[in-house]
Design a protein around this motif. Sequence first.
Motif, short mmCIF file in Angstrom:
data_model
loop_
_atom_site.label_atom_id
_atom_site.label_comp_id
_atom_site.label_asym_id
_atom_site.label_seq_id
_atom_site.Cartn_x
_atom_site.Cartn_y
_atom_site.Cartn_z
N ASP A 35 41.34 34.77 48.70
CA ASP A 35 42.37 33.95 49.33
C ASP A 35 42.01 32.47 49.30
N ALA A 36 40.72 32.16 49.34
CA ALA A 36 40.31 30.76 49.22
C ALA A 36 40.69 30.21 47.86
N LEU A 37 40.45 30.99 46.82
CA LEU A 37 40.81 30.55 45.46
C LEU A 37 42.33 30.48 45.30
N ARG A 38 43.04 31.39 45.96
CA ARG A 38 44.50 31.34 45.90
C ARG A 38 45.00 30.04 46.54
N CYS A 39 44.39 29.63 47.64
CA CYS A 39 44.79 28.38 48.27
C CYS A 39 44.59 27.20 47.32
N LEU A 40 43.44 27.18 46.65
CA LEU A 40 43.20 26.11 45.68
C LEU A 40 44.22 26.14 44.55
N ASP A 41 44.56 27.33 44.09
CA ASP A 41 45.52 27.46 42.99
C ASP A 41 46.89 26.90 43.39
N HIS A 42 47.23 27.06 44.66
CA HIS A 42 48.55 26.61 45.13
C HIS A 42 48.59 25.11 45.38
N THR A 43 47.47 24.42 45.20
CA THR A 43 47.47 22.97 45.41
C THR A 43 47.75 22.20 44.13
#
Length: 304
Positions: free
Chosen positions: A177-185
């Motif tokens: 989920d941390a990487l997903r947050c970065l991807d959504h930025t």
Amino acid sequence: MLLSTFHPDRAAPGPGHGVPVSVGEFDDGPDLMLWNPHLFRASRRREALRAMLSARVVLCGLSGIAFVVVGALREVGFDAVLTIVLGALALAGATLAAVVSLAWFEIDHVHKRGQRCRLERQPGEFFYRTRDFTDLGTTTSDTVSEVVEALHQLHVTPARVWLDPALPRHAHVVAWDALRCLDHTRAARALVHEPGTGDKLGQLTAAANGAITGIDRAVAEVAAHLHACIALTQAWTVKLRHAGIQARAQAALDTLPEGWAARIAAEAETLPQDVFAYVTAARDITGAGPFPWEKSYVENQQVS
């Protein structure tokens, strides 16, 4: 907390019997892959089936079956045997290719003409590569690598058997989920760095920049927390290693024969005396004369 709803009965644990991080081979070299913990088992089975039954494999297999059938329907002879043999070889080759494709489809991503397979066409659907985040800057890319590597160490540490069985999965979901947050930025980062945007949309740009900074800080905290987990497991592994060495040393000491050596030495002490008594008695009976040390002793007595 960066945590999504997870259904263990519906999600696949990732490749390699539950390993969340694996090394994949890509056109630009090997890279770490963090697998999606929310991946449905049906999706993984479907992709495995597609990898096995490629058009070439299916065509080769059907051709092999057709050759075998045609050869079996022919009259007995060299042509019939040759046709069956060729068909069997084609079918065996198709089977072998399917098995190899099944074994390697999750980690072998070196494809002809630079084409991407279905697993990597949409980053984040099946897995993330660490290089998927190189365009977000060196600091962010390094943080992603730290998260993935720490998660891998947490799953392979010998101390894992002492942890809550749900903890490694929990860490997997948090890291994902941390990487997903970065991807959504990505869209927000593009907006912040677009020339002239700051003058036109000052407040929105500042808000986007603040949100990105907050997400980067949160992901960095995730990496720090995972590293803390690794430090704790490493400390416990050292304790276990020392305890194991101590137990082996104690076991080795317990196997040593206590007092045996002293008793054996005491028993051996009488052996020369017994031998001396017998050989001197034999000398007297046979009249063989004195031994060399006895001659030396007598000569010394005479001299003195």
